[in-house]
Design an enzyme around this catalytic site. Sequence first.
Site, PDB file in Angstrom:
ATOM      1  N   GLY A  96      83.552  46.322 113.179  1.00  0.00           N
ATOM      2  CA  GLY A  96      83.777  47.052 114.428  1.00  0.00           C
ATOM      3  C   GLY A  96      83.440  48.525 114.248  1.00  0.00           C
ATOM      4  N   GLY A 142      79.823  35.309 119.694  1.00  0.00           N
ATOM      5  CA  GLY A 142      78.932  36.010 118.770  1.00  0.00           C
ATOM      6  C   GLY A 142      78.998  35.341 117.412  1.00  0.00           C
ATOM      7  N   ARG A 143      78.691  36.112 116.353  1.00  0.00           N
ATOM      8  CA  ARG A 143      78.719  35.544 114.999  1.00  0.00           C
ATOM      9  C   ARG A 143      80.066  34.912 114.673  1.00  0.00           C
ATOM     10  NH1 ARG A 143      75.628  40.325 113.749  1.00  0.00           N
ATOM     11  NH2 ARG A 143      77.580  41.426 113.965  1.00  0.00           N
ATOM     12  N   ILE A 144      81.143  35.671 114.910  1.00  0.00           N
ATOM     13  CA  ILE A 144      82.474  35.178 114.532  1.00  0.00           C
ATOM     14  C   ILE A 144      82.924  34.072 115.488  1.00  0.00           C
ATOM     15  CG2 ILE A 144      84.908  35.814 114.264  1.00  0.00           C
ATOM     16  CD1 ILE A 144      83.937  38.580 113.242  1.00  0.00           C
ATOM     17  N   GLN A 158      75.771  36.423 128.612  1.00  0.00           N
ATOM     18  CA  GLN A 158      74.792  35.398 129.010  1.00  0.00           C
ATOM     19  C   GLN A 158      74.916  34.175 128.094  1.00  0.00           C
ATOM     20  OE1 GLN A 158      73.121  38.588 127.864  1.00  0.00           O
ATOM     21  NE2 GLN A 158      73.294  37.815 125.788  1.00  0.00           N
ATOM     22  N   ASP A 167      96.184  38.716 115.378  1.00  0.00           N
ATOM     23  CA  ASP A 167      95.921  39.382 114.095  1.00  0.00           C
ATOM     24  C   ASP A 167      95.642  40.864 114.332  1.00  0.00           C
ATOM     25  OD1 ASP A 167      95.512  39.573 111.278  1.00  0.00           O
ATOM     26  OD2 ASP A 167      93.344  39.551 111.589  1.00  0.00           O
ATOM     27  N   HIS A 226      96.565  42.313 110.762  1.00  0.00           N
ATOM     28  CA  HIS A 226      95.113  42.547 110.756  1.00  0.00           C
ATOM     29  C   HIS A 226      94.491  42.196 109.397  1.00  0.00           C
ATOM     30  CE1 HIS A 226      91.684  45.085 112.715  1.00  0.00           C
ATOM     31  NE2 HIS A 226      91.213  44.058 112.033  1.00  0.00           N
TER      32      HIS A 226
END
Length: 327
Positions: A84, A162-164, A186, A268, A292
């Site tokens: 992030g 997304g990736r995660i 999208q 988290d 976290h």
Amino acid sequence: SAQQMLKVFVTRRIPPEGMKTLQKAAGMCNLSVWDSDEPVPRAELLKGVAGAHGLLCLLSDKIDTEVLDAAGPNLKVISTLSVGFDHLAIDEIKKRGIRVGYTPDVLTDATAELTVALLLATARRLPEGVEEVKNGGWSTWKPLWLCGYGLSGSTVGVIGLGRIGLAIARRLKPFGVKRLLYTGRQPKPQAQEVEGEYVPLDTLVSESDFVVVSCSLTPETQGLCDQTFFSKMKKTAIFINTSRGAVVNQEDLFKALESGQIAAAGLDVTTPEPLPTDHPLLTLKNCVVLPHIGSATYSTRGVMAELSANNLLAGLRGSEMPSEIKL
């Protein structure tokens, strides 16, 4: 003439893999580290960054105009040990022509694993169970005692594939999930791999048994999960957030959990971090809060540290970074 030593400030003691990489460049860098596991105090950050050519920071360091001004015109590169970057004043950094490195792909698996663990712990009430064993609440077998919700035959909704998000979906499918819904800007071609259905947010929220938030924090997603959002969820639904705390309106989440509007939540990430110990969410049995730790495996943190060090050094040399944010 001897090449000018480049000043580098590291805002925290980082895993040894990263330090080793930085120390290899001792001939090029004059390294100064805030050598503590605790965050650098603001005053020390402003002092440490003065005149620096490179800055290696963490998610907990707010790199705003004040810090950039304190650093001065030498600053060429900022490397953050995180995926992030909402702690960085990106517009201001771009204006000054500073390059930014981050650590995206390396923490995908660890964060996805933790998300699945949190989902199962919340849905199957594991923390409550552990507590009952310890406090003597475990007596005889009872048909409905500590019953929770299973994944088999369920509908899972992922906000942000997304990736995660995709890595989470991949891990949840083998549990016998019947439908996998996702939402985002999208449709994603890679959703086919998990038989993901692209649906509007309202559909996802109202039809999912498990709502998993895995989007990045943007002006659009800030406070996205609010009273209106929770009121559309099923009463038996479980809410999981491993993205950013500010995506959730925590007062609204508390009300939804306390009133039985939704079944349970696993977080988290919170606002603020750490969450104060007297926070209302921590009084609820149906809310599991973790500190976290999404990327907290030894190997992942080591790889993150090494990548952030390599990003920093590449930026100082003016060469291509392994992972650069294209500003």
